[in-house]
Write a protein that holds these residues in place. Sequence first.
Motif, PDB file in Angstrom:
ATOM      1  N   PRO A 192      33.691  -9.411  40.052  1.00 60.15           N
ATOM      2  CA  PRO A 192      33.082 -10.464  40.863  1.00 60.15           C
ATOM      3  C   PRO A 192      34.111 -10.981  41.856  1.00 60.15           C
ATOM      4  CG  PRO A 192      33.577 -11.270  38.657  1.00 60.15           C
ATOM      5  CD  PRO A 192      33.815  -9.794  38.633  1.00 60.15           C
ATOM      6  N   ALA A 193      33.753 -10.958  43.130  1.00 58.00           N
ATOM      7  CA  ALA A 193      34.685 -11.453  44.138  1.00 58.00           C
ATOM      8  C   ALA A 193      35.044 -12.904  43.851  1.00 58.00           C
ATOM      9  CB  ALA A 193      34.059 -11.334  45.527  1.00 58.00           C
ATOM     10  N   MET A 194      34.062 -13.659  43.416  1.00 58.14           N
ATOM     11  CA  MET A 194      34.218 -15.041  42.997  1.00 58.14           C
ATOM     12  C   MET A 194      32.902 -15.463  42.370  1.00 58.14           C
ATOM     13  SD  MET A 194      34.291 -16.258  46.887  1.00 58.14           S
ATOM     14  CE  MET A 194      35.249 -14.757  47.164  1.00 58.14           C
ATOM     15  N   LEU A 195      32.899 -16.601  41.735  1.00 62.21           N
ATOM     16  CA  LEU A 195      31.702 -17.081  41.064  1.00 62.21           C
ATOM     17  C   LEU A 195      31.451 -18.533  41.456  1.00 62.21           C
ATOM     18  CD1 LEU A 195      33.799 -15.687  38.625  1.00 62.21           C
ATOM     19  CD2 LEU A 195      31.529 -15.305  37.678  1.00 62.21           C
ATOM     20  N   PHE A 196      30.242 -18.987  41.229  1.00 63.84           N
ATOM     21  CA  PHE A 196      29.953 -20.415  41.314  1.00 63.84           C
ATOM     22  C   PHE A 196      29.784 -20.948  39.895  1.00 63.84           C
ATOM     23  CE2 PHE A 196      28.039 -21.176  45.812  1.00 63.84           C
ATOM     24  CZ  PHE A 196      29.266 -21.660  46.257  1.00 63.84           C
ATOM     25  N   SER A 197      30.452 -22.041  39.603  1.00 63.65           N
ATOM     26  CA  SER A 197      30.325 -22.732  38.328  1.00 63.65           C
ATOM     27  C   SER A 197      29.887 -24.166  38.587  1.00 63.65           C
ATOM     28  CB  SER A 197      31.655 -22.715  37.571  1.00 63.65           C
ATOM     29  OG  SER A 197      32.025 -21.396  37.222  1.00 63.65           O
ATOM     30  N   VAL A 198      29.540 -24.868  37.525  1.00 64.31           N
ATOM     31  CA  VAL A 198      29.086 -26.254  37.631  1.00 64.31           C
ATOM     32  C   VAL A 198      30.028 -27.141  36.821  1.00 64.31           C
ATOM     33  CG1 VAL A 198      27.212 -27.872  37.106  1.00 64.31           C
ATOM     34  CG2 VAL A 198      26.680 -25.585  37.987  1.00 64.31           C
ATOM     35  N   PHE A 199      30.457 -28.234  37.417  1.00 68.10           N
ATOM     36  CA  PHE A 199      31.371 -29.166  36.752  1.00 68.10           C
ATOM     37  C   PHE A 199      30.713 -29.731  35.499  1.00 68.10           C
ATOM     38  CE2 PHE A 199      33.433 -33.590  36.959  1.00 68.10           C
ATOM     39  CZ  PHE A 199      34.526 -33.183  36.214  1.00 68.10           C
ATOM     40  N   ALA A 200      31.463 -29.728  34.409  1.00 67.70           N
ATOM     41  CA  ALA A 200      30.900 -30.144  33.129  1.00 67.70           C
ATOM     42  C   ALA A 200      30.439 -31.598  33.115  1.00 67.70           C
ATOM     43  CB  ALA A 200      31.933 -29.922  32.021  1.00 67.70           C
ATOM     44  N   LYS A 201      31.061 -32.451  33.927  1.00 65.74           N
ATOM     45  CA  LYS A 201      30.696 -33.867  33.952  1.00 65.74           C
ATOM     46  C   LYS A 201      29.771 -34.211  35.106  1.00 65.74           C
ATOM     47  CE  LYS A 201      34.908 -35.429  31.602  1.00 65.74           C
ATOM     48  NZ  LYS A 201      36.087 -36.335  31.676  1.00 65.74           N
ATOM     49  N   SER A 202      29.264 -33.199  35.787  1.00 62.59           N
ATOM     50  CA  SER A 202      28.347 -33.452  36.905  1.00 62.59           C
ATOM     51  C   SER A 202      27.055 -34.086  36.394  1.00 62.59           C
ATOM     52  CB  SER A 202      28.015 -32.142  37.621  1.00 62.59           C
ATOM     53  OG  SER A 202      26.901 -32.320  38.490  1.00 62.59           O
ATOM     54  N   PRO A 203      26.593 -35.147  37.062  1.00 61.66           N
ATOM     55  CA  PRO A 203      25.302 -35.729  36.697  1.00 61.66           C
ATOM     56  C   PRO A 203      24.140 -34.956  37.315  1.00 61.66           C
ATOM     57  CG  PRO A 203      26.280 -36.988  38.474  1.00 61.66           C
ATOM     58  CD  PRO A 203      27.293 -35.935  38.087  1.00 61.66           C
ATOM     59  N   ASN A 204      24.472 -33.932  38.105  1.00 65.24           N
ATOM     60  CA  ASN A 204      23.459 -33.172  38.853  1.00 65.24           C
ATOM     61  C   ASN A 204      23.473 -31.690  38.475  1.00 65.24           C
ATOM     62  OD1 ASN A 204      22.881 -35.535  40.524  1.00 65.24           O
ATOM     63  ND2 ASN A 204      24.844 -35.094  41.527  1.00 65.24           N
ATOM     64  N   GLN A 205      23.623 -31.383  37.205  1.00 61.48           N
ATOM     65  CA  GLN A 205      23.794 -29.994  36.802  1.00 61.48           C
ATOM     66  C   GLN A 205      22.578 -29.128  37.145  1.00 61.48           C
ATOM     67  OE1 GLN A 205      25.245 -29.366  32.815  1.00 61.48           O
ATOM     68  NE2 GLN A 205      26.944 -30.796  33.063  1.00 61.48           N
ATOM     69  N   LYS A 206      21.381 -29.637  36.920  1.00 63.88           N
ATOM     70  CA  LYS A 206      20.189 -28.856  37.213  1.00 63.88           C
ATOM     71  C   LYS A 206      20.080 -28.587  38.707  1.00 63.88           C
ATOM     72  CE  LYS A 206      15.189 -28.563  36.605  1.00 63.88           C
ATOM     73  NZ  LYS A 206      13.969 -29.219  36.065  1.00 63.88           N
ATOM     74  N   ALA A 207      20.334 -29.609  39.526  1.00 62.31           N
ATOM     75  CA  ALA A 207      20.275 -29.443  40.979  1.00 62.31           C
ATOM     76  C   ALA A 207      21.354 -28.470  41.457  1.00 62.31           C
ATOM     77  CB  ALA A 207      20.437 -30.792  41.672  1.00 62.31           C
ATOM     78  N   ALA A 208      22.536 -28.532  40.830  1.00 63.29           N
ATOM     79  CA  ALA A 208      23.612 -27.609  41.191  1.00 63.29           C
ATOM     80  C   ALA A 208      23.213 -26.178  40.857  1.00 63.29           C
ATOM     81  CB  ALA A 208      24.894 -27.991  40.458  1.00 63.29           C
ATOM     82  N   ALA A 209      22.598 -25.975  39.683  1.00 62.57           N
ATOM     83  CA  ALA A 209      22.131 -24.635  39.297  1.00 62.57           C
ATOM     84  C   ALA A 209      21.058 -24.143  40.260  1.00 62.57           C
ATOM     85  CB  ALA A 209      21.598 -24.669  37.869  1.00 62.57           C
ATOM     86  N   GLU A 210      20.202 -25.037  40.706  1.00 65.70           N
ATOM     87  CA  GLU A 210      19.164 -24.669  41.664  1.00 65.70           C
ATOM     88  C   GLU A 210      19.777 -24.221  42.987  1.00 65.70           C
ATOM     89  OE1 GLU A 210      14.868 -26.475  43.049  1.00 65.70           O
ATOM     90  OE2 GLU A 210      16.549 -27.863  42.869  1.00 65.70           O
ATOM     91  N   PHE A 211      20.812 -24.933  43.436  1.00 69.02           N
ATOM     92  CA  PHE A 211      21.503 -24.548  44.668  1.00 69.02           C
ATOM     93  C   PHE A 211      22.145 -23.163  44.515  1.00 69.02           C
ATOM     94  CE2 PHE A 211      25.344 -24.154  47.205  1.00 69.02           C
ATOM     95  CZ  PHE A 211      24.886 -24.477  48.485  1.00 69.02           C
TER      96      PHE A 211
END
Length: 438
Positions: free
Chosen positions: A316-335
């Motif tokens: 993988p050239a790079m990946l997208f991850s989501v910050f564990a303390k993000s209050p917007n995890q679902k929205a981040a996954a959607e993005f």
Amino acid sequence: MSFHAKRRHFVAGHIDRRQFLAGCSATLALGLARPALSQQQRLRMIFWGSQTRAERTYAAADLYMKAHPGTGVDGEFLGWNDYWAKLATQTAGGNAPDIIQMDYRYIVEYAGRGAIAPLDDFVGSTLNVADFDPLQVDSGKVDGKLYGISLGANSVAMMVNKAVFEQLKLPLPDAKTTWEDFSKLAAEITDAGIRRGFYGAADGSKNEQIFENYLRQRGKALYTADGQIAFDAADVAEWFDMWAKLREAGAVPPGDIQELDQQNIDTSLLTQNKVAVAYANSNELVGYRKLNKDPVVLANFPRLTAESKGGHYRKPAMLFSVFAKSPNQKAAAEFISYFVNDLEAAKVLGTERGIPESSKVRDALSGTLDETGKAMLAYVSGLGDLAAKLPPSPPKAAGEVLIAFQRTASGVAFGSQSSSDAAQAFVTEAAEILKRKT
């Protein structure tokens, strides 16, 4: 130009491209001065890369916001070295962005200390990876849980100034080129003196990707499956010796010149017009071609001998991850899902982050790729026997080991240590780091 905390603030609506390019301070002012929509949800995103990557990423974010009214995105990008220092500070302080660009070598570390969130609960609903290569999906897993979504496949490569080789009537490096062949080519380019202070190739002694490739050709690796070093001091000493000989022959620049390269496209010695060959990832061809007037082409790393197996692999050239303390995890996954699956976004993003993982996206792009995209696709898919199995994700202390490796290699380049003494010191330090972090 080195990028430090280049930031763009988005709101749902239009922001003129010219305003962004006018400079990060002006953009920041515009973003803060513009009132946010009522009930607006805002996402923060951070990534490393060049101006080219930033422009494409921001254009894709524009499309996302048009498709999701009421959502704003704050984007920030930095050069590679600055990126990891800032991200470490942000995650430790609990204020990291929602969406984090992650590297394969760091994913175990960030997952292990709970800095990024498992995404398994979003897969199949919010997050679509149905037509991804299962092996590439697995590349984002740590201990069986999914912590990152691959943004594209690539492999390490040499960036070669084709015009220099043609001017000197030298053969371009190819799948049959050995390190001995490469050393002679580099020395011949330097000796030709086509311009003042110009060398055949960059010094790759502190480039861990080339070192890993070198080890894999010898049947070894950087790390074992349980996170220990998989090489010894003799391997490192031979590696440092090889580059010392290239330095002595003038095939690569001395330490003070090489240190001008801050490990990003903008400061690469190839972009600075000081060498004919540099080392990078295949997806970075987009940025190199944009910043270099001479034509730049891809070539694999040299073989140890004509009979050696290759040391490459597709990763993988790079990946997208989501910050564990993000209050917007679902929205981040959607993005993230939009970023890797939407066909309009794919047209904007192209192959700058590697060959897309979604087969639907690859099929849609195949007939629209420009010459650069086609060159990258041909390179990654055409490695043949140069490529082997993807190694395990590096252990969580791999980032600290890398820093030690780079520091040690620089010391050898500046003559402060012999290859053998430096090699032993590095292996000892690496083992201590890994023991301390387990």
